[in-house]
Design a protein around this motif. Structure first.
Motif, PDB file in Angstrom:
ATOM      1  N   VAL A 257      19.039 -36.545  18.803  1.00  0.00           N
ATOM      2  CA  VAL A 257      19.536 -35.466  17.959  1.00  0.00           C
ATOM      3  C   VAL A 257      19.708 -34.184  18.782  1.00  0.00           C
ATOM      4  O   VAL A 257      20.675 -33.442  18.605  1.00  0.00           O
ATOM      5  CB  VAL A 257      18.569 -35.210  16.783  1.00  0.00           C
ATOM      6  CG1 VAL A 257      19.028 -34.018  15.949  1.00  0.00           C
ATOM      7  CG2 VAL A 257      18.471 -36.451  15.907  1.00  0.00           C
ATOM      8  N   LEU A 258      18.784 -33.956  19.699  1.00  0.00           N
ATOM      9  CA  LEU A 258      18.818 -32.734  20.495  1.00  0.00           C
ATOM     10  C   LEU A 258      20.019 -32.694  21.431  1.00  0.00           C
ATOM     11  O   LEU A 258      20.701 -31.664  21.526  1.00  0.00           O
ATOM     12  CB  LEU A 258      17.524 -32.611  21.299  1.00  0.00           C
ATOM     13  CG  LEU A 258      17.405 -31.374  22.205  1.00  0.00           C
ATOM     14  CD1 LEU A 258      17.473 -30.096  21.392  1.00  0.00           C
ATOM     15  CD2 LEU A 258      16.111 -31.427  23.019  1.00  0.00           C
ATOM     16  N   TYR A 259      20.315 -33.796  22.123  1.00  0.00           N
ATOM     17  CA  TYR A 259      21.402 -33.796  23.105  1.00  0.00           C
ATOM     18  C   TYR A 259      22.781 -33.531  22.479  1.00  0.00           C
ATOM     19  O   TYR A 259      23.551 -32.734  23.010  1.00  0.00           O
ATOM     20  CB  TYR A 259      21.414 -35.116  23.878  1.00  0.00           C
ATOM     21  CG  TYR A 259      20.271 -35.246  24.876  1.00  0.00           C
ATOM     22  CD1 TYR A 259      19.572 -34.117  25.298  1.00  0.00           C
ATOM     23  CD2 TYR A 259      19.885 -36.477  25.383  1.00  0.00           C
ATOM     24  CE1 TYR A 259      18.511 -34.214  26.193  1.00  0.00           C
ATOM     25  CE2 TYR A 259      18.827 -36.591  26.285  1.00  0.00           C
ATOM     26  CZ  TYR A 259      18.154 -35.454  26.680  1.00  0.00           C
ATOM     27  OH  TYR A 259      17.106 -35.561  27.570  1.00  0.00           O
ATOM     28  N   PRO A 260      23.144 -34.177  21.358  1.00  0.00           N
ATOM     29  CA  PRO A 260      24.431 -33.832  20.730  1.00  0.00           C
ATOM     30  C   PRO A 260      24.510 -32.361  20.312  1.00  0.00           C
ATOM     31  O   PRO A 260      25.570 -31.744  20.415  1.00  0.00           O
ATOM     32  CB  PRO A 260      24.490 -34.754  19.506  1.00  0.00           C
ATOM     33  CG  PRO A 260      23.591 -35.874  19.816  1.00  0.00           C
ATOM     34  CD  PRO A 260      22.503 -35.317  20.672  1.00  0.00           C
ATOM     35  N   ALA A 261      23.371 -31.816  19.852  1.00  0.00           N
ATOM     36  CA  ALA A 261      23.366 -30.398  19.466  1.00  0.00           C
ATOM     37  C   ALA A 261      23.611 -29.506  20.683  1.00  0.00           C
ATOM     38  O   ALA A 261      24.360 -28.521  20.603  1.00  0.00           O
ATOM     39  CB  ALA A 261      22.037 -30.048  18.800  1.00  0.00           C
ATOM     40  N   LEU A 262      22.998 -29.848  21.825  1.00  0.00           N
ATOM     41  CA  LEU A 262      23.204 -29.058  23.047  1.00  0.00           C
ATOM     42  C   LEU A 262      24.632 -29.217  23.575  1.00  0.00           C
ATOM     43  O   LEU A 262      25.225 -28.259  24.084  1.00  0.00           O
ATOM     44  CB  LEU A 262      22.197 -29.488  24.112  1.00  0.00           C
ATOM     45  CG  LEU A 262      20.722 -29.209  23.780  1.00  0.00           C
ATOM     46  CD1 LEU A 262      19.814 -29.719  24.898  1.00  0.00           C
ATOM     47  CD2 LEU A 262      20.483 -27.719  23.546  1.00  0.00           C
ATOM     48  N   ILE A 263      25.189 -30.416  23.465  1.00  0.00           N
ATOM     49  CA  ILE A 263      26.589 -30.625  23.856  1.00  0.00           C
ATOM     50  C   ILE A 263      27.512 -29.771  22.989  1.00  0.00           C
ATOM     51  O   ILE A 263      28.504 -29.203  23.464  1.00  0.00           O
ATOM     52  CB  ILE A 263      26.952 -32.122  23.752  1.00  0.00           C
ATOM     53  CG1 ILE A 263      26.221 -32.917  24.837  1.00  0.00           C
ATOM     54  CG2 ILE A 263      28.456 -32.331  23.868  1.00  0.00           C
ATOM     55  CD1 ILE A 263      26.380 -34.414  24.714  1.00  0.00           C
TER      56      ILE A 263
END
Length: 505
Positions: A257-263
Protein backbone atom coordinates in the motif's frame (compact mmCIF):
# COMPACT_ATOMS: atom_id res chain seq x y z
CA UNK A 1 -35.07 -4.04 -4.82
CA UNK A 2 -36.70 -2.92 -8.09
CA UNK A 3 -40.17 -3.66 -6.73
CA UNK A 4 -39.36 -1.65 -3.59
CA UNK A 5 -38.10 1.32 -5.62
CA UNK A 6 -41.17 1.33 -7.88
CA UNK A 7 -43.47 1.11 -4.86
CA UNK A 8 -41.72 4.00 -3.13
CA UNK A 9 -41.79 6.12 -6.29
CA UNK A 10 -45.52 5.48 -6.66
CA UNK A 11 -46.24 6.63 -3.11
CA UNK A 12 -43.90 9.60 -3.60
CA UNK A 13 -45.90 10.76 -6.62
CA UNK A 14 -49.06 10.72 -4.50
CA UNK A 15 -47.40 12.72 -1.71
CA UNK A 16 -46.04 15.30 -4.16
CA UNK A 17 -49.43 15.65 -5.85
CA UNK A 18 -51.26 16.27 -2.57
CA UNK A 19 -48.62 18.69 -1.29
CA UNK A 20 -48.52 20.63 -4.57
CA UNK A 21 -52.31 21.00 -4.59
CA UNK A 22 -52.32 22.29 -1.01
CA UNK A 23 -49.49 24.74 -1.69
CA UNK A 24 -51.15 26.03 -4.86
CA UNK A 25 -54.40 26.72 -3.04
CA UNK A 26 -52.58 28.49 -0.19
CA UNK A 27 -50.61 30.75 -2.55
CA UNK A 28 -53.51 31.86 -4.73
CA UNK A 29 -55.59 32.66 -1.62
CA UNK A 30 -52.83 34.64 0.12
CA UNK A 31 -53.70 37.93 -1.61
CA UNK A 32 -54.67 39.69 -4.81
CA UNK A 33 -52.17 39.31 -7.69
CA UNK A 34 -53.62 42.49 -9.26
CA UNK A 35 -53.54 44.49 -6.03
CA UNK A 36 -50.60 46.72 -6.98
CA UNK A 37 -52.13 47.54 -10.39
CA UNK A 38 -55.54 48.35 -8.91
CA UNK A 39 -53.89 51.09 -6.83
CA UNK A 40 -51.84 52.38 -9.76
CA UNK A 41 -52.52 55.75 -11.39
CA UNK A 42 -50.92 54.78 -14.68
CA UNK A 43 -52.90 55.69 -17.81
CA UNK A 44 -52.48 52.18 -19.21
CA UNK A 45 -53.57 50.52 -15.99
CA UNK A 46 -56.35 48.52 -17.65
CA UNK A 47 -53.98 47.27 -20.31
CA UNK A 48 -51.42 46.20 -17.70
CA UNK A 49 -54.10 44.43 -15.68
CA UNK A 50 -55.37 42.55 -18.72
CA UNK A 51 -51.80 41.65 -19.66
CA UNK A 52 -51.18 40.15 -16.22
CA UNK A 53 -54.50 38.28 -16.37
CA UNK A 54 -53.38 36.74 -19.65
CA UNK A 55 -49.93 35.84 -18.30
CA UNK A 56 -51.34 34.14 -15.21
CA UNK A 57 -54.56 32.78 -16.79
CA UNK A 58 -56.58 34.52 -14.07
CA UNK A 59 -59.76 34.32 -16.14
CA UNK A 60 -59.82 30.57 -15.55
CA UNK A 61 -61.03 28.82 -12.36
CA UNK A 62 -58.22 27.91 -9.96
CA UNK A 63 -58.55 24.17 -10.56
CA UNK A 64 -58.11 24.58 -14.32
CA UNK A 65 -55.02 26.70 -13.71
CA UNK A 66 -53.65 23.99 -11.43
CA UNK A 67 -54.37 21.27 -13.98
CA UNK A 68 -52.63 23.39 -16.65
CA UNK A 69 -49.57 23.70 -14.41
CA UNK A 70 -49.67 19.96 -13.68
CA UNK A 71 -49.79 19.22 -17.39
CA UNK A 72 -46.75 21.44 -17.95
CA UNK A 73 -44.87 19.50 -15.27
CA UNK A 74 -45.87 16.23 -16.92
CA UNK A 75 -44.28 17.44 -20.17
CA UNK A 76 -40.92 17.49 -18.36
CA UNK A 77 -40.78 13.72 -18.89
CA UNK A 78 -40.58 14.30 -22.66
CA UNK A 79 -38.06 17.13 -22.34
CA UNK A 80 -40.36 20.14 -22.83
CA UNK A 81 -41.22 21.54 -19.40
CA UNK A 82 -43.78 24.33 -19.25
CA UNK A 83 -44.02 25.79 -15.75
CA UNK A 84 -46.01 28.83 -16.84
CA UNK A 85 -45.15 32.54 -16.77
CA UNK A 86 -44.62 34.89 -13.85
CA UNK A 87 -46.39 38.22 -13.35
CA UNK A 88 -44.03 39.86 -15.83
CA UNK A 89 -44.64 37.33 -18.57
CA UNK A 90 -41.22 35.63 -18.23
CA UNK A 91 -41.06 31.86 -18.64
CA UNK A 92 -40.56 30.32 -15.20
CA UNK A 93 -38.72 27.33 -16.68
CA UNK A 94 -35.78 29.56 -17.62
CA UNK A 95 -35.84 31.32 -14.25
CA UNK A 96 -35.87 27.97 -12.45
CA UNK A 97 -32.89 26.67 -14.43
CA UNK A 98 -30.75 29.67 -13.45
CA UNK A 99 -31.96 29.69 -9.83
CA UNK A 100 -31.55 25.93 -9.34
CA UNK A 101 -28.00 25.90 -10.73
CA UNK A 102 -27.05 28.73 -8.38
CA UNK A 103 -28.60 27.16 -5.28
CA UNK A 104 -27.47 23.60 -6.00
CA UNK A 105 -23.89 24.85 -6.40
CA UNK A 106 -24.13 26.43 -2.96
CA UNK A 107 -25.96 23.59 -1.20
CA UNK A 108 -23.88 20.77 -2.71
CA UNK A 109 -20.62 22.35 -1.56
CA UNK A 110 -21.98 23.08 1.93
CA UNK A 111 -23.29 19.51 2.27
CA UNK A 112 -19.97 17.93 1.23
CA UNK A 113 -17.96 20.12 3.62
CA UNK A 114 -20.37 19.56 6.52
CA UNK A 115 -20.52 15.79 5.96
CA UNK A 116 -16.75 15.28 5.73
CA UNK A 117 -15.88 17.48 8.71
CA UNK A 118 -18.90 16.43 10.79
CA UNK A 119 -18.31 12.69 10.35
CA UNK A 120 -14.58 13.06 11.09
CA UNK A 121 -15.30 15.08 14.25
CA UNK A 122 -17.98 12.61 15.31
CA UNK A 123 -15.65 9.63 14.99
CA UNK A 124 -12.86 11.43 16.87
CA UNK A 125 -15.08 12.50 19.77
CA UNK A 126 -16.57 9.00 20.03
CA UNK A 127 -13.10 7.47 20.28
CA UNK A 128 -12.12 10.12 22.83
CA UNK A 129 -15.37 10.04 24.83
CA UNK A 130 -15.54 12.31 27.90
CA UNK A 131 -12.16 13.88 27.13
CA UNK A 132 -11.57 17.62 27.07
CA UNK A 133 -11.84 17.51 23.28
CA UNK A 134 -15.21 15.77 23.52
CA UNK A 135 -16.59 18.41 25.89
CA UNK A 136 -15.24 21.28 23.75
CA UNK A 137 -16.65 19.87 20.52
CA UNK A 138 -19.99 19.17 22.21
CA UNK A 139 -20.19 22.78 23.36
CA UNK A 140 -19.28 24.15 19.92
CA UNK A 141 -21.67 21.88 18.03
CA UNK A 142 -24.62 22.86 20.22
CA UNK A 143 -23.58 26.49 19.80
CA UNK A 144 -23.50 26.20 16.00
CA UNK A 145 -26.75 24.24 15.93
CA UNK A 146 -28.58 26.93 17.91
CA UNK A 147 -27.25 29.89 15.91
CA UNK A 148 -29.96 31.82 14.03
CA UNK A 149 -28.98 31.75 10.36
CA UNK A 150 -29.51 35.46 9.76
CA UNK A 151 -27.44 36.42 12.84
CA UNK A 152 -24.55 34.13 11.87
CA UNK A 153 -24.68 35.54 8.34
CA UNK A 154 -24.47 39.13 9.60
CA UNK A 155 -21.48 38.26 11.83
CA UNK A 156 -19.67 36.64 8.93
CA UNK A 157 -20.32 39.64 6.70
CA UNK A 158 -18.95 41.98 9.37
CA UNK A 159 -15.79 40.07 10.34
CA UNK A 160 -14.92 37.69 7.49
CA UNK A 161 -15.80 40.09 4.69
CA UNK A 162 -15.69 43.74 5.72
CA UNK A 163 -13.07 43.24 8.44
CA UNK A 164 -10.90 40.95 6.32
CA UNK A 165 -11.07 43.23 3.27
CA UNK A 166 -9.98 46.19 5.42
CA UNK A 167 -7.12 44.16 6.91
CA UNK A 168 -6.00 42.94 3.49
CA UNK A 169 -5.22 46.50 2.37
CA UNK A 170 -2.18 46.36 4.69
CA UNK A 171 -1.97 42.85 6.18
CA UNK A 172 -0.13 42.99 9.49
CA UNK A 173 -0.15 40.63 12.49
CA UNK A 174 1.31 41.98 15.71
CA UNK A 175 3.70 39.85 17.77
CA UNK A 176 1.21 39.75 20.67
CA UNK A 177 -1.57 38.52 18.37
CA UNK A 178 0.77 35.92 16.87
CA UNK A 179 1.66 34.59 20.33
CA UNK A 180 -2.02 34.46 21.33
CA UNK A 181 -2.89 32.52 18.16
CA UNK A 182 0.02 30.15 18.80
CA UNK A 183 -1.18 29.45 22.36
CA UNK A 184 -4.75 28.80 21.19
CA UNK A 185 -3.62 26.51 18.35
CA UNK A 186 -1.24 24.72 20.74
CA UNK A 187 -4.01 24.07 23.25
CA UNK A 188 -6.30 22.78 20.52
CA UNK A 189 -3.63 20.56 18.96
CA UNK A 190 -2.50 18.94 22.22
CA UNK A 191 -6.13 18.28 23.02
CA UNK A 192 -6.61 16.74 19.58
CA UNK A 193 -3.53 14.50 19.64
CA UNK A 194 -3.87 13.45 23.30
CA UNK A 195 -1.39 10.85 24.58
CA UNK A 196 0.75 11.11 27.71
CA UNK A 197 1.16 14.36 29.63
CA UNK A 198 4.73 14.66 28.36
CA UNK A 199 3.64 14.24 24.73
CA UNK A 200 0.83 16.76 25.09
CA UNK A 201 3.11 19.29 26.78
CA UNK A 202 5.74 18.90 24.08
CA UNK A 203 3.08 19.32 21.38
CA UNK A 204 1.84 22.50 23.02
CA UNK A 205 5.32 24.02 23.39
CA UNK A 206 6.38 23.26 19.80
CA UNK A 207 3.11 24.60 18.37
CA UNK A 208 3.08 27.72 20.58
CA UNK A 209 6.59 28.57 19.35
CA UNK A 210 6.27 27.50 15.70
CA UNK A 211 2.93 29.17 14.86
CA UNK A 212 3.95 32.74 15.87
CA UNK A 213 7.21 32.38 13.93
CA UNK A 214 5.27 31.11 10.90
CA UNK A 215 2.79 34.01 11.09
CA UNK A 216 5.55 36.61 11.33
CA UNK A 217 7.39 34.97 8.43
CA UNK A 218 4.20 35.06 6.32
CA UNK A 219 3.81 38.79 7.07
CA UNK A 220 7.44 39.38 6.08
CA UNK A 221 6.80 37.55 2.78
CA UNK A 222 3.57 39.56 2.25
CA UNK A 223 1.98 36.15 1.74
CA UNK A 224 -1.59 37.38 2.10
CA UNK A 225 -1.33 39.57 -0.98
CA UNK A 226 1.26 37.51 -2.86
CA UNK A 227 0.71 33.88 -1.79
CA UNK A 228 3.06 31.19 -3.07
CA UNK A 229 3.46 27.43 -2.73
CA UNK A 230 5.64 25.85 -5.41
CA UNK A 231 6.66 22.22 -6.07
CA UNK A 232 8.59 21.74 -2.82
CA UNK A 233 5.55 22.40 -0.60
CA UNK A 234 3.44 20.29 -2.98
CA UNK A 235 5.73 17.28 -2.56
CA UNK A 236 5.96 17.67 1.22
CA UNK A 237 2.18 17.86 1.67
CA UNK A 238 1.38 14.93 -0.64
CA UNK A 239 4.14 12.86 0.99
CA UNK A 240 2.71 13.53 4.45
CA UNK A 241 -0.74 12.56 3.17
CA UNK A 242 0.58 9.33 1.65
CA UNK A 243 2.28 8.34 4.91
CA UNK A 244 -0.63 9.30 7.17
CA UNK A 245 -3.30 7.68 4.95
CA UNK A 246 -1.28 4.46 4.77
CA UNK A 247 -0.72 4.47 8.53
CA UNK A 248 -4.42 5.00 9.25
CA UNK A 249 -5.63 2.25 6.91
CA UNK A 250 -3.20 -0.67 7.06
CA UNK A 251 -0.04 0.62 8.75
CA UNK A 252 3.28 1.71 7.32
CA UNK A 253 4.65 -1.84 7.39
CA UNK A 254 2.39 -2.84 4.49
CA UNK A 255 4.64 -1.98 1.53
CA UNK A 256 2.03 -3.05 -1.02
CA UNK A 257 0.00 0.00 0.00
CA UNK A 258 2.85 2.36 0.85
CA UNK A 259 4.79 1.99 -2.42
CA UNK A 260 1.86 2.85 -4.77
CA UNK A 261 1.13 5.89 -2.58
CA UNK A 262 4.77 7.04 -2.85
CA UNK A 263 4.75 6.45 -6.62
CA UNK A 264 1.65 8.65 -6.79
CA UNK A 265 3.58 11.43 -5.02
CA UNK A 266 6.22 11.25 -7.77
CA UNK A 267 3.48 11.27 -10.43
CA UNK A 268 1.91 14.37 -8.85
CA UNK A 269 5.25 16.20 -9.06
CA UNK A 270 5.71 15.12 -12.69
CA UNK A 271 2.22 16.28 -13.65
CA UNK A 272 2.81 19.58 -11.87
CA UNK A 273 5.57 20.42 -14.34
CA UNK A 274 3.86 18.74 -17.34
CA UNK A 275 0.63 20.74 -16.96
CA UNK A 276 2.11 24.01 -15.70
CA UNK A 277 1.70 26.03 -18.89
CA UNK A 278 -1.53 24.24 -19.80
CA UNK A 279 -3.14 25.33 -16.54
CA UNK A 280 -2.08 28.93 -17.02
CA UNK A 281 -5.13 29.31 -19.24
CA UNK A 282 -7.37 26.55 -17.87
CA UNK A 283 -11.07 25.85 -18.29
CA UNK A 284 -13.64 23.89 -16.30
CA UNK A 285 -13.58 20.80 -18.53
CA UNK A 286 -9.80 20.61 -18.30
CA UNK A 287 -10.01 20.62 -14.49
CA UNK A 288 -12.77 18.00 -14.45
CA UNK A 289 -10.93 15.65 -16.81
CA UNK A 290 -7.65 16.23 -14.95
CA UNK A 291 -9.32 15.48 -11.62
CA UNK A 292 -10.81 12.25 -12.97
CA UNK A 293 -7.42 11.11 -14.30
CA UNK A 294 -5.74 12.09 -11.02
CA UNK A 295 -8.04 9.59 -9.27
CA UNK A 296 -8.22 6.85 -11.93
CA UNK A 297 -4.52 6.44 -12.75
CA UNK A 298 -3.26 6.14 -9.13
CA UNK A 299 -6.17 3.82 -8.33
CA UNK A 300 -5.14 1.51 -11.17
CA UNK A 301 -1.53 1.59 -9.97
CA UNK A 302 -2.65 0.74 -6.43
CA UNK A 303 -4.90 -2.07 -7.64
CA UNK A 304 -2.11 -3.54 -9.79
CA UNK A 305 0.58 -3.36 -7.07
CA UNK A 306 -1.60 -3.97 -4.02
CA UNK A 307 -1.99 -7.73 -4.26
CA UNK A 308 -4.22 -8.95 -1.41
CA UNK A 309 -4.48 -5.31 -0.24
CA UNK A 310 -5.41 -3.99 -3.69
CA UNK A 311 -8.57 -2.31 -2.43
CA UNK A 312 -6.77 -0.35 0.29
CA UNK A 313 -3.84 0.46 -2.03
CA UNK A 314 -6.19 1.78 -4.72
CA UNK A 315 -8.11 3.92 -2.21
CA UNK A 316 -4.98 5.46 -0.64
CA UNK A 317 -3.32 6.12 -4.01
CA UNK A 318 -6.50 7.67 -5.42
CA UNK A 319 -6.78 9.93 -2.38
CA UNK A 320 -3.15 11.08 -2.73
CA UNK A 321 -3.64 11.69 -6.46
CA UNK A 322 -6.82 13.67 -5.94
CA UNK A 323 -5.36 15.84 -3.18
CA UNK A 324 -2.17 16.33 -5.22
CA UNK A 325 -4.24 17.54 -8.17
CA UNK A 326 -6.11 19.88 -5.82
CA UNK A 327 -2.83 21.29 -4.49
CA UNK A 328 -1.64 21.83 -8.07
CA UNK A 329 -4.77 23.84 -8.77
CA UNK A 330 -4.26 25.72 -5.50
CA UNK A 331 -0.76 26.69 -6.65
CA UNK A 332 -2.22 28.29 -9.78
CA UNK A 333 -4.89 30.03 -7.69
CA UNK A 334 -2.13 31.50 -5.53
CA UNK A 335 -0.38 32.76 -8.65
CA UNK A 336 -3.59 34.39 -9.89
CA UNK A 337 -4.47 36.04 -6.53
CA UNK A 338 -2.42 39.29 -6.95
CA UNK A 339 -3.99 39.93 -10.35
CA UNK A 340 -7.43 39.23 -8.92
CA UNK A 341 -6.82 41.80 -6.18
CA UNK A 342 -5.99 44.36 -8.86
CA UNK A 343 -9.35 43.65 -10.54
CA UNK A 344 -11.36 43.43 -7.32
CA UNK A 345 -9.70 45.30 -4.47
CA UNK A 346 -12.07 43.91 -1.83
CA UNK A 347 -12.18 40.20 -2.68
CA UNK A 348 -14.64 38.77 -0.13
CA UNK A 349 -18.10 39.80 -1.28
CA UNK A 350 -21.05 40.39 1.05
CA UNK A 351 -23.81 40.25 -1.52
CA UNK A 352 -24.56 38.60 -4.85
CA UNK A 353 -23.39 35.38 -6.55
CA UNK A 354 -20.98 36.99 -9.04
CA UNK A 355 -19.34 40.31 -9.90
CA UNK A 356 -20.68 41.98 -13.02
CA UNK A 357 -18.18 42.97 -15.73
CA UNK A 358 -15.21 41.68 -13.75
CA UNK A 359 -13.00 40.92 -16.74
CA UNK A 360 -9.76 38.98 -16.45
CA UNK A 361 -9.13 35.35 -17.32
CA UNK A 362 -10.42 31.97 -16.16
CA UNK A 363 -8.69 32.01 -12.79
CA UNK A 364 -10.05 35.49 -12.05
CA UNK A 365 -13.60 34.26 -12.72
CA UNK A 366 -12.87 31.15 -10.66
CA UNK A 367 -11.70 33.24 -7.71
CA UNK A 368 -14.68 35.56 -8.02
CA UNK A 369 -17.17 32.67 -7.90
CA UNK A 370 -15.25 31.08 -5.01
CA UNK A 371 -15.19 34.26 -2.91
CA UNK A 372 -18.88 34.85 -3.58
CA UNK A 373 -19.61 31.29 -2.41
CA UNK A 374 -17.46 31.54 0.70
CA UNK A 375 -19.74 33.20 3.27
CA UNK A 376 -23.10 31.53 2.45
CA UNK A 377 -21.36 28.15 2.24
CA UNK A 378 -19.82 28.62 5.70
CA UNK A 379 -23.21 29.59 7.17
CA UNK A 380 -24.96 26.51 5.78
CA UNK A 381 -22.04 24.19 6.57
CA UNK A 382 -21.54 25.06 10.25
CA UNK A 383 -25.22 24.53 11.01
CA UNK A 384 -25.30 21.13 9.24
CA UNK A 385 -21.91 20.15 10.70
CA UNK A 386 -23.40 20.09 14.19
CA UNK A 387 -25.97 17.47 13.17
CA UNK A 388 -23.45 15.25 11.39
CA UNK A 389 -20.98 15.29 14.29
CA UNK A 390 -23.57 14.51 16.97
CA UNK A 391 -25.28 11.71 15.04
CA UNK A 392 -21.92 10.18 14.07
CA UNK A 393 -20.71 10.30 17.67
CA UNK A 394 -23.83 8.62 19.07
CA UNK A 395 -23.83 6.04 16.28
CA UNK A 396 -20.15 5.20 16.84
CA UNK A 397 -20.68 4.88 20.60
CA UNK A 398 -23.59 2.52 20.05
CA UNK A 399 -21.65 0.39 17.55
CA UNK A 400 -18.62 0.13 19.85
CA UNK A 401 -20.77 -1.65 22.44
CA UNK A 402 -21.67 -4.44 20.03
CA UNK A 403 -20.37 -8.00 20.47
CA UNK A 404 -18.50 -8.11 17.16
CA UNK A 405 -16.42 -5.07 18.20
CA UNK A 406 -15.42 -6.79 21.45
CA UNK A 407 -14.62 -9.91 19.44
CA UNK A 408 -12.42 -7.93 17.05
CA UNK A 409 -10.49 -6.43 19.96
CA UNK A 410 -10.13 -9.81 21.67
CA UNK A 411 -8.59 -11.22 18.47
CA UNK A 412 -5.75 -8.73 18.89
CA UNK A 413 -6.63 -6.43 16.01
CA UNK A 414 -5.20 -2.92 16.21
CA UNK A 415 -7.49 -0.16 17.42
CA UNK A 416 -7.18 1.50 13.99
CA UNK A 417 -8.50 -1.63 12.30
CA UNK A 418 -11.32 -2.03 14.81
CA UNK A 419 -12.46 1.58 14.43
CA UNK A 420 -12.16 2.09 10.68
CA UNK A 421 -12.78 -1.39 9.30
CA UNK A 422 -15.39 -2.75 11.72
CA UNK A 423 -17.11 0.09 13.60
CA UNK A 424 -17.07 2.97 11.15
CA UNK A 425 -18.93 1.28 8.29
CA UNK A 426 -21.82 0.16 10.47
CA UNK A 427 -21.95 3.56 12.17
CA UNK A 428 -22.51 5.20 8.78
CA UNK A 429 -25.90 3.52 8.28
CA UNK A 430 -28.01 6.09 10.23
CA UNK A 431 -25.84 8.90 8.82
CA UNK A 432 -27.14 8.03 5.34
CA UNK A 433 -30.59 9.21 6.41
CA UNK A 434 -29.22 12.42 7.86
CA UNK A 435 -27.29 13.21 4.67
CA UNK A 436 -30.33 12.62 2.49
CA UNK A 437 -32.67 14.83 4.49
CA UNK A 438 -29.98 17.43 5.13
CA UNK A 439 -29.36 18.01 1.42
CA UNK A 440 -33.06 18.35 0.66
CA UNK A 441 -33.59 20.51 3.75
CA UNK A 442 -30.72 22.83 2.85
CA UNK A 443 -32.29 23.59 -0.52
CA UNK A 444 -35.44 24.76 1.22
CA UNK A 445 -33.60 26.29 4.18
CA UNK A 446 -31.29 28.30 1.92
CA UNK A 447 -34.09 30.86 1.51
CA UNK A 448 -32.95 32.90 4.53
CA UNK A 449 -29.26 32.58 3.67
CA UNK A 450 -29.82 33.63 0.07
CA UNK A 451 -31.92 36.58 1.19
CA UNK A 452 -29.23 37.86 3.59
CA UNK A 453 -26.46 37.50 0.99
CA UNK A 454 -28.50 38.72 -1.99
CA UNK A 455 -28.02 35.37 -3.71
CA UNK A 456 -30.21 35.03 -6.82
CA UNK A 457 -31.20 31.41 -6.34
CA UNK A 458 -34.18 29.31 -5.36
CA UNK A 459 -34.82 31.40 -2.26
CA UNK A 460 -35.12 34.60 -4.28
CA UNK A 461 -37.44 32.83 -6.74
CA UNK A 462 -39.67 31.68 -3.87
CA UNK A 463 -39.77 35.01 -2.01
CA UNK A 464 -40.43 37.03 -5.18
CA UNK A 465 -43.28 34.74 -6.22
CA UNK A 466 -44.81 34.74 -2.74
CA UNK A 467 -44.78 38.55 -2.47
CA UNK A 468 -46.36 38.90 -5.91
CA UNK A 469 -49.06 36.27 -5.14
CA UNK A 470 -47.66 34.46 -8.17
CA UNK A 471 -48.01 30.67 -7.86
CA UNK A 472 -45.79 29.75 -10.83
CA UNK A 473 -42.38 30.57 -9.22
CA UNK A 474 -43.50 29.20 -5.84
CA UNK A 475 -44.61 25.93 -7.41
CA UNK A 476 -41.32 25.73 -9.34
CA UNK A 477 -39.49 26.05 -6.02
CA UNK A 478 -41.66 23.30 -4.54
CA UNK A 479 -41.07 21.09 -7.58
CA UNK A 480 -37.31 21.09 -6.99
CA UNK A 481 -37.28 20.92 -3.17
CA UNK A 482 -40.12 18.39 -2.90
CA UNK A 483 -38.65 16.11 -5.55
CA UNK A 484 -35.21 16.36 -3.92
CA UNK A 485 -36.66 15.37 -0.53
CA UNK A 486 -38.41 12.32 -1.97
CA UNK A 487 -35.53 11.13 -4.14
CA UNK A 488 -32.88 11.55 -1.45
CA UNK A 489 -35.07 9.70 1.04
CA UNK A 490 -35.28 6.85 -1.46
CA UNK A 491 -31.53 7.05 -2.03
CA UNK A 492 -30.93 6.72 1.72
CA UNK A 493 -32.89 3.45 1.78
CA UNK A 494 -30.80 2.09 -1.10
CA UNK A 495 -27.55 3.13 0.59
CA UNK A 496 -28.73 1.23 3.69
CA UNK A 497 -28.67 -2.01 1.74
CA UNK A 498 -25.26 -1.23 0.23
CA UNK A 499 -23.68 -0.45 3.59
CA UNK A 500 -25.14 -3.47 5.34
CA UNK A 501 -26.03 -6.50 3.20
CA UNK A 502 -28.10 -7.88 6.11
CA UNK A 503 -30.71 -5.19 5.41
CA UNK A 504 -33.39 -6.32 2.98
CA UNK A 505 -35.91 -3.90 1.57
Amino acid sequence: MLKFILKRLGSAVGVLFAASLLLYVLVINSGDPLGDLRESNAKNREYLMQQRIDYMNLEQPWYLRYITWLGGVGRCFVGSCDLGKNVNGIEVTGLLANAASSTLRLVLLATIIAAILGIAIGVLTAVRQYSGLDYLVTFLTFLFFSLPVFWAAVLLKEYMAIGYNNWLEDPQISIGTSILIGVVVGLALQMLLAGSLKRRGLTFIITAVFVPLLLQYSVWLNFYRYPQMGPAILVVLTLLLALSATAMTVGLKEKKVLYPALITVVLVLGMYYATFWLLQDANTWLLVIGGALAVAVPALIGKFMGGRLSKAAASVSALVGFVGAGLTVLDHIFRAWPGFLDLKGRPIATIGSSTANLGGGYWDSFLDNATQLLLPTIVLAIISLASYSRYTRSSMLEVQQQDYIRTARSKGLSERTVIFRHAFRNALIPIATIAAFDFAGLIGGAVVTETVFGWKGMGDLFITGLHAIDPAPVMAFFLVTGTAAVLFNLLADIVYALLDPRIRV
